[in-house]
Design an enzyme around this catalytic site. Sequence first.
Site, PDB file in Angstrom:
ATOM      1  N   LYS A 286       0.863  -1.190   0.000  1.00 51.39           N
ATOM      2  CA  LYS A 286       0.000   0.000   0.000  1.00 51.39           C
ATOM      3  C   LYS A 286       0.903   1.245   0.000  1.00 51.39           C
ATOM      4  O   LYS A 286       1.819   1.339   0.794  1.00 51.39           O
ATOM      5  CB  LYS A 286      -0.900  -0.006   1.237  1.00 51.39           C
ATOM      6  CG  LYS A 286      -2.050   0.958   1.178  1.00 51.39           C
ATOM      7  CD  LYS A 286      -3.108   0.603   2.223  1.00 51.39           C
ATOM      8  CE  LYS A 286      -4.323   1.516   2.119  1.00 51.39           C
ATOM      9  NZ  LYS A 286      -5.413   1.078   3.035  1.00 51.39           N
ATOM     10  N   GLU A 372     -19.332  -4.948  10.331  1.00 52.60           N
ATOM     11  CA  GLU A 372     -20.297  -4.139  11.093  1.00 52.60           C
ATOM     12  C   GLU A 372     -21.379  -5.016  11.718  1.00 52.60           C
ATOM     13  O   GLU A 372     -21.824  -4.755  12.852  1.00 52.60           O
ATOM     14  CB  GLU A 372     -20.929  -3.085  10.184  1.00 52.60           C
ATOM     15  CG  GLU A 372     -20.010  -1.908   9.831  1.00 52.60           C
ATOM     16  CD  GLU A 372     -19.053  -2.208   8.696  1.00 52.60           C
ATOM     17  OE1 GLU A 372     -19.143  -3.294   8.093  1.00 52.60           O
ATOM     18  OE2 GLU A 372     -18.199  -1.345   8.416  1.00 52.60           O
ATOM     19  N   ARG A 400     -25.271  -1.403   7.121  1.00 53.27           N
ATOM     20  CA  ARG A 400     -24.979  -2.810   6.826  1.00 53.27           C
ATOM     21  C   ARG A 400     -25.404  -3.714   7.982  1.00 53.27           C
ATOM     22  O   ARG A 400     -25.545  -4.922   7.814  1.00 53.27           O
ATOM     23  CB  ARG A 400     -23.494  -2.991   6.524  1.00 53.27           C
ATOM     24  CG  ARG A 400     -23.116  -4.395   6.214  1.00 53.27           C
ATOM     25  CD  ARG A 400     -21.853  -4.561   5.433  1.00 53.27           C
ATOM     26  NE  ARG A 400     -21.984  -4.129   4.045  1.00 53.27           N
ATOM     27  CZ  ARG A 400     -20.954  -4.217   3.190  1.00 53.27           C
ATOM     28  NH1 ARG A 400     -19.799  -4.684   3.611  1.00 53.27           N
ATOM     29  NH2 ARG A 400     -21.094  -3.824   1.947  1.00 53.27           N
TER      30      ARG A 400
END
Length: 642
Positions: A286, A372, A400
């Site tokens: 990343k 979540e 969600r």
Amino acid sequence: MTQDIPKTPLLDRIAGPSDLRQMPDDTLALLADELRAEVISVVSETGGHLGSSLGVVELSVAIHAVFNTPMDKLVWDVGHQCYPHKILTGRRDRIRTLRQKDGLSGFTKRSESQHDPFGAAHSSTSISAALGFAVGRDMGQATGDAIAVIGDGAISAGLAYEALNNAGAEGRRLFVILNDNEMSIAPPVGAMSSYLSRMYASEPLARVASLAEGFEAALPAPMRDGARRARQLVTGLTGSGTLFEELGFQYVGPIDGHDMGQLLAVLRAARTRATGPVLIHCCTVKGKGYAPAEDAADKGHGVSKFDPMTGAQAKSSGGAPSYTSVFGQALSDEAARDERVVAVTAAMPDGTGVSKMAERFPGRVFDVGIAEQHAVTFAAGMAASGLRPFCAIYSTFLQRAYDQVVHDVALQGLPVRFAIDRAGLVGADGATHAGAFDIGYLGNLPGMTVMAASDEADLVHMVATAAAHDAGPIAFRYPRGAGTGAELPERGRVMEIGKGRVIEEGSDVAILSFGAHLFECRVAADMLVEEGISVTVADARFAKPLDTDLLMQLVRHHRALITVEQGAMGGFGSIVMHELARRGAFDRGLAIRNICLPDRIIEQASPAQMYEAAGMTAGDIADAIRRVAVPGGARVVPLRGV
Ligand SMILES: Cc1ncc(C[n+]2csc(CCOP(=O)(O)OP(=O)(O)O)c2C)c(N)n1
Ligand SMILES: CC(=O)[C@@H](O)[C@H](O)COP(=O)(O)O
Ligand SMILES: [Mg+2]
């Protein structure tokens, strides 16, 4: 700050992926270098998701070189890493409008390009969508192969497993490219992450494609031995095979996601030979190729504009602390006073501010990854055990976990505390991240207490109120960004549940505000003083339970009532109107207006520009007041005796 646009002779020749597919392989690596420089240059001007995009530069080039996009459908998970993809697919001319009003979205978006077959922004949807395309292909729709690119963070979410499980069982030809950079927004958490790291960290040869039997023959000779050894290693590492093979996928990898030769060879081999679902495990970095990102703790996940020479980001304008930081400090202080206070985050410790509490009480803050649904039910279990859990999830991401909020929390009356950040319109992330619906989807749940902070001082009191509230679930919402500059209390005060407050006394029209738009309401009231229109401004503080004494006082003593909220229709205004209707207040012609988000999508811009597009500026509120305050502006009968 302007800076020299890098010279990109190869990139200048790319109008779309078909141009890229004409280039010889060794040129593609050079093209990737130019593409990386372009991404750095662009994001230095626009801000955005730099680290994720830099991590998939080679992968973006290789996928478009090997697959016949857009006939083959490339589905990016989250889509925050799509900047190289957008530059390669005909949007380079608009890429510097990224995340701005009327500009390109910061995520993939169907309406933007045929190269964005599926929109994203909320994570872990790509495999499901790609499988949908694969079924469409197999049933004769005009679509080719389906390729999902999903990160190691995103694949930790339950939705991704549901899709892997189904795709493995379906057995259809499908490509899942796992972009494993060993980072989510924060360092990754969970058993899947350590499993992937074990594979990733295996002997160096494992970086060479370790291909299932069927692919080895397609590899250039020098890679074949390495592949065989790596495959034995990988299968030896996990018994009969990788987790993915157990789920019915052919597993290919781990491969070096920055080595263009490996990428092209493996993708071509896979495309040539796949008869069923294939998972290609790509190891990347990343922030790859830009030291300020690679060296940053968050790998440059989300950056503001920066000096490309140094990586120094533009400083925020200083001023008031953010709501998030005020929440984090208030939570940490509550935790210091009560050992039962714990916190749960779904992969966003810094974004939600619970990292502040984690610094002092590391054993009482739980990062469950992008999960979540699990976060909410996990918190419910904690509440049932006697703990006082704060479940800190952005409004948009809490969507969600709605069934978990209903079924596991509300129906059981468990005292989970929901800290709902990013309430209202959030700016550059646009409509996918708007915190528009939580008032409605929480306010209709029996036993749920719903609060909204009008400023950061009130937020401190709401944290204390929530901490003390064991009678049932309680939620408090607050917006993204800086507060109003209100003086912060030393310690949060536990408020009386269901009590609002009058801020300014007037006599003609009453505004009943819920949340942080109180600021605009007060500006509107001031605007009307010169016009001789006297406005009462009240802060509801609670959408549920409503302060009905305050509400009826307002409707009995004013010509009209206007509700204001940073949320969509069906929220606070609806709750108020429901109560007034129940009391028969409309039987005698009460004038009421609801100022809320309109029933249409508000696209990305600055928050101020978005609220202007939504018709929710102080001027808009003043106009609404004028229309009901002026005699004849509304059939208004003061409701004595209601
Ligand atoms: C449902 C949902 N929860 C949280 C987020 C916030 N979020 C955006 S990107 C991200 C991390 C993604 O990690 P990974 O998939 O590994 O991608 P990378 O940034 O490493 O390329 C998170 C948590 C989200 N977009 N969607
Ligand atoms: C891509 C994604 O979903 C997150 O990175 C999100 O953009 C973070 O939002 P904030 O910048 O408001 O924390
Ligand atoms: Mg990652």
